[in-house]
Design a protein around this motif. Structure first.
Motif, short mmCIF file in Angstrom:
data_model
loop_
_atom_site.label_atom_id
_atom_site.label_comp_id
_atom_site.label_asym_id
_atom_site.label_seq_id
_atom_site.Cartn_x
_atom_site.Cartn_y
_atom_site.Cartn_z
N ASP A 104 40.99 42.93 49.17
CA ASP A 104 40.46 43.82 50.21
C ASP A 104 40.32 45.26 49.74
O ASP A 104 40.05 46.16 50.52
CB ASP A 104 41.35 43.77 51.46
CG ASP A 104 42.79 44.17 51.16
OD1 ASP A 104 43.10 44.46 49.98
OD2 ASP A 104 43.60 44.16 52.10
N GLN A 105 40.49 45.49 48.42
CA GLN A 105 40.36 46.83 47.87
C GLN A 105 38.98 47.05 47.27
O GLN A 105 38.51 46.24 46.46
CB GLN A 105 41.41 47.06 46.78
CG GLN A 105 42.82 47.26 47.26
CD GLN A 105 43.73 47.62 46.09
OE1 GLN A 105 43.89 46.87 45.14
NE2 GLN A 105 44.33 48.80 46.18
N LEU A 106 38.31 48.13 47.66
CA LEU A 106 37.05 48.53 47.05
C LEU A 106 37.33 49.78 46.23
O LEU A 106 37.70 50.82 46.77
CB LEU A 106 35.98 48.80 48.11
CG LEU A 106 34.60 49.19 47.57
CD1 LEU A 106 34.02 48.08 46.70
CD2 LEU A 106 33.65 49.52 48.71
N LEU A 107 37.15 49.68 44.92
CA LEU A 107 37.56 50.74 44.01
C LEU A 107 36.37 51.36 43.29
O LEU A 107 35.39 50.66 42.99
CB LEU A 107 38.52 50.17 42.96
CG LEU A 107 39.74 49.40 43.48
CD1 LEU A 107 40.43 48.69 42.34
CD2 LEU A 107 40.70 50.35 44.20
N ILE B 149 35.97 40.75 41.50
CA ILE B 149 36.85 40.14 40.51
C ILE B 149 37.88 39.29 41.24
O ILE B 149 38.59 39.78 42.12
CB ILE B 149 37.56 41.20 39.65
CG1 ILE B 149 36.53 42.03 38.88
CG2 ILE B 149 38.55 40.55 38.69
CD1 ILE B 149 37.15 43.16 38.06
N THR B 150 37.94 38.01 40.90
CA THR B 150 38.87 37.08 41.54
C THR B 150 39.68 36.37 40.47
O THR B 150 39.12 35.82 39.51
CB THR B 150 38.11 36.04 42.37
OG1 THR B 150 37.23 36.70 43.28
CG2 THR B 150 39.07 35.16 43.14
N LYS B 151 41.00 36.38 40.63
CA LYS B 151 41.86 35.65 39.69
C LYS B 151 41.73 34.17 39.93
O LYS B 151 41.81 33.69 41.07
CB LYS B 151 43.33 36.07 39.88
CG LYS B 151 44.27 35.43 38.85
CD LYS B 151 44.09 36.07 37.48
CE LYS B 151 45.11 35.55 36.48
NZ LYS B 151 44.71 34.26 35.86
N ILE B 152 41.48 33.42 38.87
CA ILE B 152 41.33 31.97 38.97
C ILE B 152 42.70 31.30 38.91
O ILE B 152 43.57 31.69 38.13
CB ILE B 152 40.43 31.45 37.82
CG1 ILE B 152 39.00 31.97 37.99
CG2 ILE B 152 40.45 29.93 37.75
CD1 ILE B 152 38.12 31.70 36.79
#
Length: 359
Positions: free
Chosen positions: A55-58, A158-161
């Protein structure tokens, strides 16, 4: 042009190789800044990145290559993703580590090392004004992340698999015959998987494939003779390691003299519960019309990319090469199969959802 000269070969063919990339480039606003190094053959343009992690937009320091490949500042990896990063001034080496993976690289060099296995890619790390920038997609996919991009919002996700709970150990064999003749073979072996019978079956299959490569290498060497250059290099990429499936491909680079070498690709996808190799139809939800769906998608992508083919594409083969990557099955064609050498190995990603929806 032996294997040790491969970085030069990649520099010359960089633009052509990027044309054949299966994944869309991540396009971002640009501000012109060039890498300032002792050998700055590769340049990037700095541009801020918008990156979504959960939920972070950086807003993240980054950049892009002339072809639109996204680069990210090294500090982002440790601050936001929790990876361990290091810079060795003596060897000019950048290292990025997770709990079970370690990747190292050098500025302006297309050779990478992942857990001791060396391989080449078209995109190098780049240092700009003392800050190291790394190719985002290339790096994070190797480290177990999925990368996405929203064309409308220009946001990188970016999503951790959640990878399978196993360890892939690299095995390497090398034989130097003369100063310009060498055989190098790398291959993975599975360790620590709960179903030891299945992993043993897969390991044995891989080892049998490696024996075939060894035979081919020795036959080629014998045919080439001792006085001519000869290089035979087997390497691999793990493209999918999730949901009790493992997908990979071997790339075999051979050089026997002439303007350039040749590369062939052999892919395999395994069921980690049985140890069996999976077919293309099995991976596409056993859809009876899987060939039609794939053929139509490939023809559409050929038209969109405006590929200049040697001959028209009609249909995939029964033994068509493919591998899994993220939520797609990637179908590929070898050098010269449909396209000239400059386009390399053509890849066509098809969403797995297309097969379930069409049943």
């Amino acid at each position: 042009m032996m294997k040790k000269s491969m970085p030069t070969l990649l520099k010359v063919t960089l633009a052509a190789a990027l044309l054949a990339a299966a994944s869309p480039a991540l396009l971002l606003p640009q501000a012109t800044v060039h890498a300032e190094t002792e050998s700055d053959w590769f340049e990037i343009k700095l541009a801020p990145l918008k990156i979504q992690i959960g939920d972070q937009l950086l807003d993240v320091p980054g950049g892009k290559s002339a072809e639109g490949d996204t680069y990210v500042g090294l500090a982002f990896l440790s601050k936001q993703l929790g990876l361990t990063t290091a810079w060795d001034e003596a060897t000019k080496t950048v290292t990025v580590s997770s709990p079970n993976k370690k990747m190292s690289m050098h500025n302006q060099d297309t050779k990478y090392s992942l857990d001791g296995r060396e391989f080449y890619k078209t995109l190098p790390p780049v240092i700009v004004d003392g800050t190291t920038y790394l190719p985002l997609r290339l790096l994070l996919e190797q480290m177990g992340y999925q990368i996405g991009y929203n064309d409308e919002s220009h946001v990188v996700t970016i999503t951790k698999i959640q990878e399978n709970e196993l360890t892939l150990t690299n095995k390497s064999e090398s034989k130097k015959i003369t100063d310009n003749q060498e055989i190098t073979i790398n291959y993975p072996q599975i360790e620590g998987w709960a179903n030891s019978a299945a992993s043993a079956k897969i390991n044995a299959f891989i080892q049998s494939e490696i024996e075939k490569y060894k035979d081919a290498a020795n036959k080629g060497l014998s045919k080439n003779g001792n006085e001519y250059p000869y290089s035979f290099d087997v390497n691999y990429q793990i493209t999918y390691n999730q949901k009790h499936k493992l997908s990979l491909y071997f790339e075999v680079y051979s050089f026997t003299g002439g303007a350039h070498g040749s590369t062939t690709r052999d892919s395999h996808t395994f069921d980690l519960d049985t140890g069996n190799e999976l077919s293309l139809q099995q991976l596409t939800s056993n859809n009876a019309n899987y060939k039609t769906i794939i053929n139509e998608t490939i023809k559409k992508q050929i038209k969109e990319q405006d590929y200049a083919l040697i001959e028209p594409f009609e249909s995939i083969r029964d033994d068509q090469g493919f591998y899994l990557k993220d939520d797609t099955v990637v179908v590929y064609f070898g050098q010269y199969e449909y396209a000239p050498y400059v386009l390399g190995i053509l890849e066509f990603p098809i969403p797995l959802s297309a097969f379930a929806a069409a049943k």
